[in-house]
Design an enzyme around this catalytic site. Structure first.
Site, PDB file in Angstrom:
ATOM      1  N   VAL A  39       0.371  -1.151   0.255  1.00 32.36           N
ATOM      2  CA  VAL A  39       0.164  -0.160  -0.083  1.00 32.36           C
ATOM      3  C   VAL A  39       1.309   1.415   0.604  1.00 32.36           C
ATOM      4  O   VAL A  39       0.593   2.061  -0.081  1.00 32.36           O
ATOM      5  CB  VAL A  39      -0.782   0.115   1.012  1.00 32.36           C
ATOM      6  CG1 VAL A  39      -1.928  -1.128   1.207  1.00 32.36           C
ATOM      7  CG2 VAL A  39       0.111  -0.080   2.500  1.00 32.36           C
ATOM      8  N   GLU A  88       8.999   0.545  11.105  1.00 29.77           N
ATOM      9  CA  GLU A  88       8.785   0.322   9.450  1.00 29.77           C
ATOM     10  C   GLU A  88       7.358  -1.352  10.083  1.00 29.77           C
ATOM     11  O   GLU A  88       8.763  -2.082   9.968  1.00 29.77           O
ATOM     12  CB  GLU A  88       8.758   0.408   8.537  1.00 29.77           C
ATOM     13  CG  GLU A  88       7.864  -0.276   7.396  1.00 29.77           C
ATOM     14  CD  GLU A  88       8.687  -0.216   5.572  1.00 29.77           C
ATOM     15  OE1 GLU A  88       7.666  -0.243   4.654  1.00 29.77           O
ATOM     16  OE2 GLU A  88       9.880   0.680   5.109  1.00 29.77           O
ATOM     17  N   LYS A 124      13.318  -1.767  10.226  1.00 31.93           N
ATOM     18  CA  LYS A 124      12.846  -1.948  10.380  1.00 31.93           C
ATOM     19  C   LYS A 124      12.730  -2.904  10.699  1.00 31.93           C
ATOM     20  O   LYS A 124      13.899  -4.157  10.805  1.00 31.93           O
ATOM     21  CB  LYS A 124      13.028  -2.662   8.655  1.00 31.93           C
ATOM     22  CG  LYS A 124      12.112  -3.469   7.877  1.00 31.93           C
ATOM     23  CD  LYS A 124      10.851  -3.340   7.367  1.00 31.93           C
ATOM     24  CE  LYS A 124      10.419  -4.351   6.250  1.00 31.93           C
ATOM     25  NZ  LYS A 124       8.819  -3.815   6.029  1.00 31.93           N
TER      26      LYS A 124
END
Length: 237
Positions: A10, A108, A34
């Protein structure tokens, strides 16, 4: 601040890069972490999400805590590869250590809010939602512009609200030629919109990306746009 999404693909990474670029342009020392990267094979010329963030936004620090070769949810990718799954407490320690040296730390996720990220010592799975609660951190929800986004966004925000997680919504990729569904979705999104990124932003030259990023985001995300919905208004030309 955590960055999650209503689904995979997305625009989480580009949105993360945009927030990092906007914050860095204000002199905010920014790190991007991450916890788990899956499905990237450097031997085929593939680059990681943190490679993309570093190229586009050049934050002070980028870190990937674990990498798994298969394009699966992190817990499944670890299991299939025969590698240790992520331990949430170890991830918390790494994030807190990084945050201690920076003004802003963006984390993230992988996929959506409730994707299994790893295992607790007792064997129970943990998710990005669990991480947000443990960190007492707000989360940015990156959503699609097209069909299905209203339900997915509302479900994600409801799951966050039930856990006491503050959420902000960003549209990860507004199309060059939007259709009726895009405009009706824009009007009907269930929360105030804090960002709208143009489709293809990740392909911009890094200098252009860094100069443009603040214009896609509200001040709550270190941007300069008071109402991102105006970015979707068609040109009168």
């Amino acid at each position: 601040m955590l960055v999650t999404g209503t689904d995979t693909g997305v625009g989480k990474t580009i949105t993360t890069a945009a927030i990092a670029a906007a914050a860095s342009s204000e002199g905010v020392r920014t790190a991007v972490v991450k916890p788990a990267q899956t499905g990237v094979d450097p031997s085929y010329g593939e680059v990681s999400d943190m490679d993309i963030v570093a190229r586009l936004a050049a934050p002070a620090t980028t870190r990937t805590l674990a990498e798994y070769p298969d394009p699966l949810a992190p817990t499944a990718a670890a299991r299939v590869a025969g590698l240790p799954p992520l331990d949430m407490f170890a991830v918390l320690d790494e994030i807190k250590s990084t945050a201690a040296e920076h003004d802003l730390t963006l984390v993230e996720g992988a996929g959506g809010l409730l994707v299994p990220m790893g295992l607790h010592p007792g064997g129970a799975q943990w998710t990005l939602a669990d991480l947000a609660v443990a960190l007492c951190a707000p989360a940015v929800v990156v959503a699609r512009a097209g069909l299905g986004t209203l339900n997915h966004t509302a479900l994600t925000l409801e799951a966050m609200a039930r856990r006491g997680i503050t959420g902000r919504v960003v549209l990860g990729a507004w199309p060059d030629r939007p259709e009726l569904v895009h405009f009706t979705n824009l009007a009907d999104l269930p929360e105030e919109l804090d960002g709208l990124l143009p489709d293809g932003a990740g392909a911009m030259e890094p200098g252009v990306f860094r100069r443009s990023a603040p214009g896609w985001l509200t001040p709550a995300l270190y941007g300069a746009c008071d109402d991102p919905r105006t970015l979707a208004e068609p040109d009168e030309d």
